[in-house]
Design an enzyme around this catalytic site. Structure first.
Site, PDB file in Angstrom:
ATOM      1  N   GLY A   1       0.802  -1.214   0.000  1.00  0.00           N
ATOM      2  CA  GLY A   1       0.000   0.000   0.000  1.00  0.00           C
ATOM      3  C   GLY A   1       0.836   1.266   0.000  1.00  0.00           C
ATOM      4  O   GLY A   1       0.296   2.359  -0.044  1.00  0.00           O
TER       5      GLY A   1
ATOM      6  N   SER B   1       5.257 -10.589  -4.902  1.00  0.00           N
ATOM      7  CA  SER B   1       4.161 -10.534  -5.872  1.00  0.00           C
ATOM      8  C   SER B   1       4.438  -9.462  -6.910  1.00  0.00           C
ATOM      9  O   SER B   1       5.299  -8.609  -6.743  1.00  0.00           O
ATOM     10  CB  SER B   1       2.858 -10.232  -5.149  1.00  0.00           C
ATOM     11  OG  SER B   1       2.999  -9.054  -4.408  1.00  0.00           O
ATOM     12  N   ARG B   2       3.697  -9.532  -7.986  1.00  0.00           N
ATOM     13  CA  ARG B   2       3.665  -8.412  -8.919  1.00  0.00           C
ATOM     14  C   ARG B   2       2.579  -7.463  -8.438  1.00  0.00           C
ATOM     15  O   ARG B   2       1.712  -7.839  -7.655  1.00  0.00           O
ATOM     16  CB  ARG B   2       3.296  -8.908 -10.316  1.00  0.00           C
ATOM     17  CG  ARG B   2       4.341  -9.808 -10.945  1.00  0.00           C
ATOM     18  CD  ARG B   2       3.902 -10.134 -12.366  1.00  0.00           C
ATOM     19  NE  ARG B   2       4.752 -11.130 -12.991  1.00  0.00           N
ATOM     20  CZ  ARG B   2       5.911 -10.867 -13.581  1.00  0.00           C
ATOM     21  NH1 ARG B   2       6.387  -9.629 -13.602  1.00  0.00           N
ATOM     22  NH2 ARG B   2       6.614 -11.824 -14.146  1.00  0.00           N
ATOM     23  N   ALA B   3       2.634  -6.235  -8.922  1.00  0.00           N
ATOM     24  CA  ALA B   3       1.590  -5.284  -8.556  1.00  0.00           C
ATOM     25  C   ALA B   3       0.264  -5.746  -9.141  1.00  0.00           C
ATOM     26  O   ALA B   3       0.198  -6.110 -10.313  1.00  0.00           O
ATOM     27  CB  ALA B   3       1.924  -3.906  -9.107  1.00  0.00           C
TER      28      ALA B   3
ATOM     29  N   SER C   1       7.695  -5.992  -5.812  1.00  0.00           N
ATOM     30  CA  SER C   1       9.129  -6.291  -5.821  1.00  0.00           C
ATOM     31  C   SER C   1       9.497  -7.192  -6.992  1.00  0.00           C
ATOM     32  O   SER C   1      10.580  -7.075  -7.559  1.00  0.00           O
ATOM     33  CB  SER C   1       9.531  -6.969  -4.510  1.00  0.00           C
ATOM     34  OG  SER C   1       9.304  -6.105  -3.429  1.00  0.00           O
TER      35      SER C   1
ATOM     36  N   ASP D   1     -10.563  -7.185   0.391  1.00  0.00           N
ATOM     37  CA  ASP D   1      -9.263  -7.680   0.816  1.00  0.00           C
ATOM     38  C   ASP D   1      -9.440  -8.162   2.254  1.00  0.00           C
ATOM     39  O   ASP D   1      -8.952  -7.551   3.188  1.00  0.00           O
ATOM     40  CB  ASP D   1      -8.261  -6.509   0.736  1.00  0.00           C
ATOM     41  CG  ASP D   1      -6.825  -6.993   0.781  1.00  0.00           C
ATOM     42  OD1 ASP D   1      -6.599  -8.213   0.880  1.00  0.00           O
ATOM     43  OD2 ASP D   1      -5.917  -6.140   0.747  1.00  0.00           O
TER      44      ASP D   1
ATOM     45  N   SER E   1      -2.849 -15.899   3.211  1.00  0.00           N
ATOM     46  CA  SER E   1      -2.098 -15.786   1.967  1.00  0.00           C
ATOM     47  C   SER E   1      -0.618 -15.520   2.235  1.00  0.00           C
ATOM     48  O   SER E   1       0.267 -16.196   1.710  1.00  0.00           O
ATOM     49  CB  SER E   1      -2.720 -14.659   1.142  1.00  0.00           C
ATOM     50  OG  SER E   1      -1.827 -14.177   0.194  1.00  0.00           O
TER      51      SER E   1
END
Lengths: 503, 503
Positions: free
Chosen positions: B168, B194-196, B203, B256, B264
């Site tokens: 965030g 993760s990807r965005a 990252s 979320d 997760s």
């Protein structure tokens, strides 16, 4: 982004396109997002993404969108990211336990009808509505939205009568008798009915044995104006079309939220112009309403909603813990209903319920004095007027008016299950009975039906027939009978339910 | 029922078939029900129905099912009704606010991974979990189920370190610095990232500018064993594969749920064998965690879950109300991270956060004495050991180890937005900043990034540059800059937010 259009001839119930993940990334959209597809016309469609079946530079367009945008294969279209429908944020609101406004509810229902929501969004709405329920305002708004987003009928003459059974009772054939009785009294009754979703046969399935039942709203009005009544399949009309789309989500989850039940029933009645109705609420074990207390609560909810919509509603709590009459499903059930109109004969449960509800309606409709409705209903049957009216209805719907009960076809594959011992019949399971009928082919195979030779409380001797099952296909009959031996439909006193042996 | 097989080459993410409504009726199944399709092999598939695209007597078989059943077009297959997966009734249970057992949770997650659930069923589960939340038991069971239904790694050497940022915060590039610092200290750190999804760049997106990031679980183990650490994309592995499928439903609903966040994150850490980790919880306006109170609560939940899983967890509540460092997105963000490793230079917010979290990890990992971790982290950077380790990691992942910060490509389409007046910068909107980057092409276009010339509290003169946006494509740069002028990213004291004029 410019992409080359490819047709994907699959129906998905909404405008939907599929693009390669690389193009989706470039475009900045994810699966479930919306895009505008521009050619001569512009449509907004849901995006699916793929790594495989659609190569970069192309866009697969599913049937509904393809038919609307009218491009030719390989034509280049412009594709742009688009916003989600506003209704998605209203669904979020409902998920967060906030009350919806009338406008928000309308937007959701409208987008459901127009196919603007994905399955994920629609399911989230149904699930949240199931969990939080809706208050009376929301139910009224949902009902009105369901009415407005479909076809409507109105009549110049009033009252316009209707009746509805909450369902869950096998053999509940009363609509086939009530509609002609009410119409024979000179009242209008444009009755729409459902097909069985999980039952052995809805009124529309039964009526279809005698005549067509698929009509448009304007045809319903025309037929009702002509002969006073009709009995058609609601699903063929465009009346309250949101209902079916919502049921498509509820059915796989085996849920039946009360708010949706109220809105669904009342929207369909309101949309055909009905202003006066009797609601039959069968209560009891293995019905939708297990106890009389719950039945009363539901009755109050229906009457309040009716009040808000300007409709006069009375409710009849009936006993639904056991099948109505002795004939369940298809031809045998239609025969039982017709015999009642032909000779005023048949099982007492059928005669009494039909006359009681018809009587209430005749009084509410202003054609019978208070407490005289039942008597008038009996006279309408005994005089042959109800039967005559039924034949007029069959004829106006395109069936043969010369049909008699013994001409109604029933399955020629027959098996009778015998009692394994002497004793009283203690229990008949609605659920197992219906399951057996469905295994035997109901409601698709119109010849499938059951005649109960014994009912609850009757005495049976070993070797006496408990029930006879009729079917159109031998292999389905076999499967159904086998199931009924594994899981008996009738419990006879002293029967061993299960043997547990030492191995 | 015997039907003739037709391939439908569409991916649907599960075994699915489509048959004509007439055949479905005959078979006694409705859309969303299951059927068994039998040939040499037998599969269970979800049924869709159609009145149009599949004619009676045929069965359309979608890609996944087609590949599995291995029939040829027009081959006759046997189709029978089948039961729904048991997990559907467990989902119903959750919808009715009942607590699930460990076995039930496992069954649901397993069916999600195996593609046995329809979108309706999966959405109902996600929606009900969002509304009712889960208790600590359920979250633990869900985490374990997510781990067990995917690939797992274990190491012979311990501890195995990890860290995670809740996210965030734009510009939160710390993983690129922390991983090499920890590995340079001789600890193992198999970091998946993760990807965005909705951000400017995760990252994994950043690391991909320097080297490949898609690896299998066994490759992660091999690389980590060899050089001590790695920084790869979690989505390319088969680690906790349920996660992506659940996110596919959460994303379109913009939800979320906390239970899902906990499960997760922890499933992915647990599955790579991590036993010791620091969790970075950025709090503040426009982050996922608005207040420190909520941050503390979340920290406790993570620590409790870690405890149940046998993992040692410490949490760092950090300030996330404004971007971290001055570079956000793509090449510019990678450069800023590399400069920190090359010269221990850069924005204080970046240096301090990196060193603080690395220090905690070095102490937890047992290589630095209590309160000496930060000092050790600084030494590892200043000595060049962290940079050296970073290059080893880049090399083991298949990138060029000779890369330096000034070689990292950045977009050649550039625009600088100037301050309209003198004053202090009062506010930088994370959300608008990210939205602008995405309009400019992030994370897909790797050259897209922003350099902030001014940060919160700094003084700016009229005409000074507020920020510079880099992009790969002119038209995307234009769209992004236009948006940033309509909805300013930075608020300078005295700025007029909106003009309302008399027309």
């Amino acid at each position: 982004m410019k992409l080359r259009a490819q047709p994907y001839d699959i129906e998905v119930g909404r405008y939907e396109v599929i693009i390669n993940s690389a193009d989706a990334e470039e475009l900045g959209v994810l699966a479930g997002d919306r895009v505008q597809v521009k050619d001569k016309d512009t449509i907004t469609a849901v995006v699916e993404t793929t790594d495989a079946i659609v190569s970069p530079g192309k866009i697969g367009i599913y049937r509904e969108a393809w038919e609307s945008i009218k491009v030719v294969p390989d034509e280049v279209v412009e594709v742009l990211p688009a916003a989600k429908p506003k209704s998605v944020s209203f669904i979020r609101k409902k998920m967060d336990k906030q009350k919806l406004t009338s406008e928000e509810m309308h937007a959701i229902i409208e987008d459901i009808v127009d196919g603007n929501l994905t399955e994920v969004e629609l399911t989230a709405f149904v699930t949240a509505s199931y969990i939080y329920t809706m208050d009376s305002d929301e139910i009224e708004w949902m009902t009105r939205a369901m009415v407005k987003t479909g076809d409507q009928i109105s009549f110049d003459v009033h009252p316009v009568m209707d009746h509805h059974s909450i369902g869950g009772v096998p053999g509940n054939k009363i609509s086939l008798c009530i509609v002609p009785i009410i119409a024979a009294a000179g009242l209008l009754i444009p009755k729409t009915s459902s097909r069985a979703i999980t039952g052995a046969g809805g009124s529309a399935d039964l009526m279809e044995i005698l005549c067509p039942v698929s009509f448009r709203a304007d045809e319903i009005k025309k037929m009702t104006t002509k002969v006073g009544g009709c009995l058609v399949w609601g699903g063929a009309t465009n009346i309250a079309p949101a209902d079916d789309k919502i049921i498509n989500v509820e059915y796989p989850l085996s849920i039946d939220p009360k708010s949706q039940l109220l809105a669904s029933v009342m929207a369909k009645k309101f949309a055909v112009g009905a202003d006066t109705m009797v609601l039959d609420i069968p209560c009891g074990n293995e019905t939708k309403i297990p106890t009389v207390q719950e039945g009363r609560k539901l009755a109050r909810d229906f009457m309040e909603l009716g009040d808000r919509l300007g409709m006069k509603i009375e409710c009849a709590l009936t006993y639904g813990g056991t099948p109505l009459g002795r004939a369940i499903g298809g031809g045998v059930e239609v025969r039982e209903a017709m015999v009642m109109l032909e000779k005023f004969e048949g099982p007492r449960s059928l005669l009494e319920k039909t006359i009681a509800i018809s009587g209430m309606m005749l009084e509410m409709g202003g054609v019978a004095p208070k407490n005289e409705g039942a008597k008038m209903a009996v006279e309408l049957v005994k005089s042959g007027k109800a039967l005559q009216k039924f034949k007029e209805i069959i004829e106006v719907q395109g069936g043969d008016p010369k049909v008699t009960s013994d001409m109604v076809p029933i399955g020629d594959k027959v098996a009778t299950v015998l009692s394994p011992q002497d004793g009283y019949v203690l229990e008949i399971s609605n659920k197992r009975l219906v399951y057996m009928c469905r295994l035997a082919g109901a409601p698709h195979d119109k010849g499938v039906g059951v005649i109960l030779h014994k009912k609850k409380g009757e005495y049976v001797k070993k070797g006496d027939g408990l029930f006879t099952l009729y079917a159109d296909k031998e292999w389905k009959l076999d499967a159904a009978i086998k199931e009924s031996l594994r899981n008996p439909i009738m419990m006879v006193e002293g029967m061993i339910l299960e043997k547990i042996e030492v191995v």
